[in-house]
Scaffold this motif. Structure first.
Motif, PDB file in Angstrom:
ATOM      1  N   SER A   1      74.548 -32.071  62.236  1.00 30.47           N
ATOM      2  CA  SER A   1      73.812 -33.317  62.084  1.00 30.47           C
ATOM      3  C   SER A   1      73.655 -33.967  63.442  1.00 30.47           C
ATOM      4  CB  SER A   1      74.545 -34.281  61.130  1.00 30.47           C
ATOM      5  OG  SER A   1      75.723 -34.789  61.760  1.00 30.47           O
ATOM      6  N   MET A   2      72.913 -35.075  63.491  1.00 25.45           N
ATOM      7  CA  MET A   2      72.822 -35.915  64.678  1.00 25.45           C
ATOM      8  C   MET A   2      73.220 -37.325  64.262  1.00 25.45           C
ATOM      9  SD  MET A   2      69.324 -34.580  66.561  1.00 25.45           S
ATOM     10  CE  MET A   2      69.669 -35.470  68.093  1.00 25.45           C
ATOM     11  N   HIS A   3      74.388 -37.724  64.707  1.00 26.03           N
ATOM     12  CA  HIS A   3      74.879 -39.076  64.445  1.00 26.03           C
ATOM     13  C   HIS A   3      74.665 -39.904  65.705  1.00 26.03           C
ATOM     14  CE1 HIS A   3      77.441 -42.462  63.500  1.00 26.03           C
ATOM     15  NE2 HIS A   3      78.195 -42.198  64.566  1.00 26.03           N
ATOM     16  N   PHE A   4      73.856 -40.961  65.609  1.00 20.05           N
ATOM     17  CA  PHE A   4      73.537 -41.793  66.758  1.00 20.05           C
ATOM     18  C   PHE A   4      74.440 -43.016  66.797  1.00 20.05           C
ATOM     19  CE2 PHE A   4      69.807 -39.229  66.273  1.00 20.05           C
ATOM     20  CZ  PHE A   4      69.311 -39.067  67.560  1.00 20.05           C
ATOM     21  N   HIS A   5      74.976 -43.299  67.980  1.00 15.91           N
ATOM     22  CA  HIS A   5      75.711 -44.544  68.180  1.00 15.91           C
ATOM     23  C   HIS A   5      74.674 -45.627  68.470  1.00 15.91           C
ATOM     24  CE1 HIS A   5      80.090 -43.210  68.759  1.00 15.91           C
ATOM     25  NE2 HIS A   5      79.434 -42.223  68.169  1.00 15.91           N
ATOM     26  N   GLY A   6      74.383 -46.396  67.461  1.00 12.19           N
ATOM     27  CA  GLY A   6      73.374 -47.445  67.519  1.00 12.19           C
ATOM     28  C   GLY A   6      73.356 -48.135  66.167  1.00 12.19           C
ATOM     29  N   ILE A   7      72.290 -48.846  65.881  1.00  7.92           N
ATOM     30  CA  ILE A   7      72.156 -49.565  64.610  1.00  7.92           C
ATOM     31  C   ILE A   7      71.067 -48.899  63.786  1.00  7.92           C
ATOM     32  CG2 ILE A   7      71.597 -51.791  63.540  1.00  7.92           C
ATOM     33  CD1 ILE A   7      72.670 -53.141  66.090  1.00  7.92           C
TER      34      ILE A   7
ATOM     35  N   ASP B   1      72.620 -41.961  59.011  1.00  6.16           N
ATOM     36  CA  ASP B   1      73.849 -41.972  59.780  1.00  6.16           C
ATOM     37  C   ASP B   1      74.286 -40.595  60.267  1.00  6.16           C
ATOM     38  OD1 ASP B   1      75.805 -43.544  60.987  1.00  6.16           O
ATOM     39  OD2 ASP B   1      77.255 -43.158  59.390  1.00  6.16           O
ATOM     40  N   GLY B   2      73.705 -39.518  59.757  1.00  7.63           N
ATOM     41  CA  GLY B   2      74.062 -38.190  60.237  1.00  7.63           C
ATOM     42  C   GLY B   2      75.480 -37.782  59.911  1.00  7.63           C
ATOM     43  N   VAL B   3      75.930 -38.115  58.703  1.00  8.23           N
ATOM     44  CA  VAL B   3      77.279 -37.766  58.247  1.00  8.23           C
ATOM     45  C   VAL B   3      77.157 -37.006  56.930  1.00  8.23           C
ATOM     46  CG1 VAL B   3      78.341 -39.755  59.384  1.00  8.23           C
ATOM     47  CG2 VAL B   3      77.541 -39.967  57.016  1.00  8.23           C
ATOM     48  N   PRO B   4      78.237 -36.374  56.453  1.00  8.23           N
ATOM     49  CA  PRO B   4      78.146 -35.679  55.175  1.00  8.23           C
ATOM     50  C   PRO B   4      77.605 -36.597  54.080  1.00  8.23           C
ATOM     51  CG  PRO B   4      80.176 -35.064  56.273  1.00  8.23           C
ATOM     52  CD  PRO B   4      79.550 -36.140  57.112  1.00  8.23           C
TER      53      PRO B   4
ATOM     54  N   TYR C   1      74.780 -39.480  71.100  1.00 11.41           N
ATOM     55  CA  TYR C   1      74.687 -38.905  69.757  1.00 11.41           C
ATOM     56  C   TYR C   1      75.568 -37.658  69.736  1.00 11.41           C
ATOM     57  CZ  TYR C   1      71.370 -35.629  71.927  1.00 11.41           C
ATOM     58  OH  TYR C   1      70.781 -34.690  72.755  1.00 11.41           O
ATOM     59  N   HIS C   2      76.006 -37.282  68.543  1.00 13.52           N
ATOM     60  CA  HIS C   2      76.809 -36.075  68.404  1.00 13.52           C
ATOM     61  C   HIS C   2      76.754 -35.600  66.965  1.00 13.52           C
ATOM     62  CE1 HIS C   2      80.153 -38.268  66.412  1.00 13.52           C
ATOM     63  NE2 HIS C   2      79.931 -39.234  67.312  1.00 13.52           N
ATOM     64  N   CYS C   3      77.127 -34.360  66.754  1.00  9.91           N
ATOM     65  CA  CYS C   3      77.227 -33.831  65.398  1.00  9.91           C
ATOM     66  C   CYS C   3      78.434 -34.474  64.702  1.00  9.91           C
ATOM     67  CB  CYS C   3      77.384 -32.317  65.459  1.00  9.91           C
ATOM     68  SG  CYS C   3      77.548 -31.544  63.838  1.00  9.91           S
ATOM     69  N   HIS C   4      78.263 -34.782  63.416  1.00 13.31           N
ATOM     70  CA  HIS C   4      79.359 -35.400  62.666  1.00 13.31           C
ATOM     71  C   HIS C   4      79.808 -34.529  61.497  1.00 13.31           C
ATOM     72  CE1 HIS C   4      81.953 -38.755  61.655  1.00 13.31           C
ATOM     73  NE2 HIS C   4      81.395 -39.491  62.595  1.00 13.31           N
TER      74      HIS C   4
ATOM     75  N   LEU D   1      82.158 -31.665  59.654  1.00  6.91           N
ATOM     76  CA  LEU D   1      83.595 -31.414  59.673  1.00  6.91           C
ATOM     77  C   LEU D   1      83.876 -29.930  59.894  1.00  6.91           C
ATOM     78  CD1 LEU D   1      84.595 -33.706  56.669  1.00  6.91           C
ATOM     79  CD2 LEU D   1      84.699 -34.239  59.129  1.00  6.91           C
ATOM     80  N   PRO D   2      84.966 -29.586  60.613  1.00  6.33           N
ATOM     81  CA  PRO D   2      85.885 -30.498  61.292  1.00  6.33           C
ATOM     82  C   PRO D   2      85.254 -31.092  62.551  1.00  6.33           C
ATOM     83  CG  PRO D   2      86.500 -28.232  61.741  1.00  6.33           C
ATOM     84  CD  PRO D   2      85.392 -28.176  60.743  1.00  6.33           C
ATOM     85  N   LEU D   3      85.301 -32.397  62.654  1.00  5.12           N
ATOM     86  CA  LEU D   3      84.587 -33.110  63.703  1.00  5.12           C
ATOM     87  C   LEU D   3      85.023 -32.673  65.098  1.00  5.12           C
ATOM     88  CD1 LEU D   3      82.550 -35.284  64.434  1.00  5.12           C
ATOM     89  CD2 LEU D   3      84.351 -36.996  64.151  1.00  5.12           C
ATOM     90  N   LYS D   4      86.329 -32.504  65.292  1.00  4.78           N
ATOM     91  CA  LYS D   4      86.793 -32.148  66.635  1.00  4.78           C
ATOM     92  C   LYS D   4      86.234 -30.800  67.073  1.00  4.78           C
ATOM     93  CE  LYS D   4      91.199 -29.893  65.422  1.00  4.78           C
ATOM     94  NZ  LYS D   4      92.673 -29.896  65.626  1.00  4.78           N
ATOM     95  N   ARG D   5      86.028 -29.881  66.152  1.00  5.09           N
ATOM     96  CA  ARG D   5      85.504 -28.572  66.512  1.00  5.09           C
ATOM     97  C   ARG D   5      84.030 -28.665  66.885  1.00  5.09           C
ATOM     98  NH1 ARG D   5      88.314 -25.724  68.633  1.00  5.09           N
ATOM     99  NH2 ARG D   5      89.850 -25.585  66.969  1.00  5.09           N
ATOM    100  N   HIS D   6      83.265 -29.425  66.128  1.00  7.34           N
ATOM    101  CA  HIS D   6      81.828 -29.529  66.410  1.00  7.34           C
ATOM    102  C   HIS D   6      81.568 -30.247  67.728  1.00  7.34           C
ATOM    103  CE1 HIS D   6      79.889 -28.130  62.556  1.00  7.34           C
ATOM    104  NE2 HIS D   6      81.188 -28.135  62.239  1.00  7.34           N
ATOM    105  N   ILE D   7      82.364 -31.265  68.036  1.00  7.23           N
ATOM    106  CA  ILE D   7      82.176 -31.953  69.312  1.00  7.23           C
ATOM    107  C   ILE D   7      82.627 -31.074  70.467  1.00  7.23           C
ATOM    108  CG2 ILE D   7      83.001 -33.869  70.726  1.00  7.23           C
ATOM    109  CD1 ILE D   7      82.838 -35.657  68.316  1.00  7.23           C
ATOM    110  N   HIS D   8      83.815 -30.492  70.359  1.00  8.36           N
ATOM    111  CA  HIS D   8      84.329 -29.707  71.484  1.00  8.36           C
ATOM    112  C   HIS D   8      83.475 -28.473  71.764  1.00  8.36           C
ATOM    113  CE1 HIS D   8      86.563 -25.803  70.945  1.00  8.36           C
ATOM    114  NE2 HIS D   8      86.618 -25.896  72.244  1.00  8.36           N
ATOM    115  N   LYS D   9      82.770 -27.969  70.746  1.00  6.77           N
ATOM    116  CA  LYS D   9      81.911 -26.791  70.947  1.00  6.77           C
ATOM    117  C   LYS D   9      80.592 -27.136  71.630  1.00  6.77           C
ATOM    118  CE  LYS D   9      82.152 -23.143  68.497  1.00  6.77           C
ATOM    119  NZ  LYS D   9      82.326 -21.715  68.810  1.00  6.77           N
ATOM    120  N   GLY D  10      80.295 -28.447  71.823  1.00 10.94           N
ATOM    121  CA  GLY D  10      79.128 -28.802  72.620  1.00 10.94           C
ATOM    122  C   GLY D  10      78.055 -29.620  71.951  1.00 10.94           C
TER     123      GLY D  10
END
Length: 367
Positions: free
Chosen positions: A151-157, A163-166, A191-194, A196-205
């Motif tokens: 997904s693409m979860h944006f830090h914004g309003i 929201d790019g979450v499950p 923005y980042h993928c949200h 699960l597992p969140l730590k794996r998706h973020i750390h993978k890039g």
């Protein structure tokens, strides 16, 4: 795609530092890469000798060069690669700024001879730096060409369904989704993928920069400052603007990073410094997306900067400092100048010494 068996002879952050201290130890071999032998002289870390240009923290560094053309991105280009999308009109005649972003599984060479099985936005880490203006309608067409849900979860309003979450904007392999919302608040975001597992998706890039420039018409009392941030204005053209995403890589998947960097490639700006014209001020959009470590930091040598936390103000939240700490997903804008400084190399790096020794070490070249 050739996958690396990272469990064969895994690197740990301690062994990487030990290799650097001993000198000429091939990190490609340490990673267990089948073709490590051909990288024996080029995929090493060494102590840098007594060369004053590379002394101090920079004595522990990789030998050789990453093949940026193979990766499909160059950290020197990422610094200034703002993606403004495409301006379109919707069915109601409203102007919309639109991007098409695709998730791609890709092997990335993060250090000479060290390859990492990444998950990416548009085949690069960090993903494209999306830049827009406060109040604009944004449309991001997300296509999932990966083998995993993303997904693409944006830090914004934005609304809950964007929201790019499950359950709200999660995209299965081969599918797509359109995120649409107004750009607010102005600032330096991400923005980042949200998934699960969140730590794996973020750390993978799976992350990138999201910049919302202030609309000067909305800030009449701070119009001059807003014009300086708003791309496309003469006031903004005078600035040297740089994107810096602090990240790390866990190459053996033990939840501990073996390499640290700005914009993915360790030491990228150490041996190839960032050229700065001393007559023009500098603005850095700084984002920390490092996984597995509670904080990251940036320290510049021989100079001080003003800092705008999250970039959501037009007056500094911290003035005249030389070091800033950020937790994961924290971000901000740094502004400083080298006017009247003598030309030369000015170091900047993480002020966690281990991070610096494992790759988060850089230079400005002031000219």
């Amino acid at each position: 795609m050739r996958m690396v068996d990272w469990k064969t002879r895994p690197i740990s952050r301690r062994s990487a530092l030990a290799a650097a201290a001993l000198g000429a130890v091939g990190v490609g071999a340490a990673a267990g890469r089948p073709d490590a032998a051909e990288h024996a002289g080029s995929g090493a870390m060494h102590d840098g000798g007594t060369d004053s240009m590379h002394g101090g923290h920079g004595e522990n560094r990789v030998v050789g060069e990453v093949d940026h053309s193979r990766n499909g991105f160059d950290p020197a280009e990422i610094l200034t690669d703002f993606d403004y999308g495409e301006i379109k009109s919707d069915e109601d005649g409203r102007t919309v700024r639109e991007w098409v972003v695709t998730a791609v599984d890709k092997e990335i060479e993060i250090a000479p001879g060290v390859f990492f099985p990444a998950w990416t936005f548009d085949g690069r880490i960090p993903g494209p730096a999306l830049r827009c203006v406060e109040g604009e309608r944004l449309r991001i067409v997300f296509q999932n060409g990966s083998s995993h849900a993303h997904s693409m979860h944006f830090h914004g309003i934005h609304s809950a369904r964007m929201d790019g979450v499950p359950g709200a904007g999660m995209v299965n392999p081969g599918a797509d989704f359109v995120y649409e919302f107004d750009a607010r608040p102005f600032g330096c975001h991400l923005y980042h993928c949200h998934a699960l597992p969140l730590k794996r998706h973020i750390h993978k890039g799976m992350y990138g920069t999201f910049i919302v420039d202030p609309d000067p018409e909305r800030h009449p009392e701070e119009r001059t400052a807003a014009l300086g941030r708003r791309h496309g204005t003469p006031e903004n053209a005078g600035w040297q603007e740089l994107i810096m995403v602090m990240n790390g890589f866990d190459t053996n998947f033990d939840d501990e990073n073996e390499f640290y960097a700005v914009n993915t490639i360790p030491f990228a700006y150490f041996d190839k410094p960032i050229r700065i014209e001393r007559s023009r001020p500098v603005r850095i959009y700084l984002i920390n997306i490092t996984e597995f470590d509670p904080i990251n930091s940036l320290h510049i040598h021989a100079n001080f900067f003003d800092y705008y936390d999250h970039g959501t103000t037009l007056t500094p939240t911290l003035r005249n400092i030389d070091t800033v700490m950020q937790c994961q997903a924290q971000r901000g804008i740094l502004e400083f100048s080298f006017a009247d400084f003598e030309p030369g190399l000015y170091m900047f790096h993480a002020h966690q010494s281990e991070f610096a020794e494992l790759g988060w070490m850089s230079h400005f070249e002031v000219v």
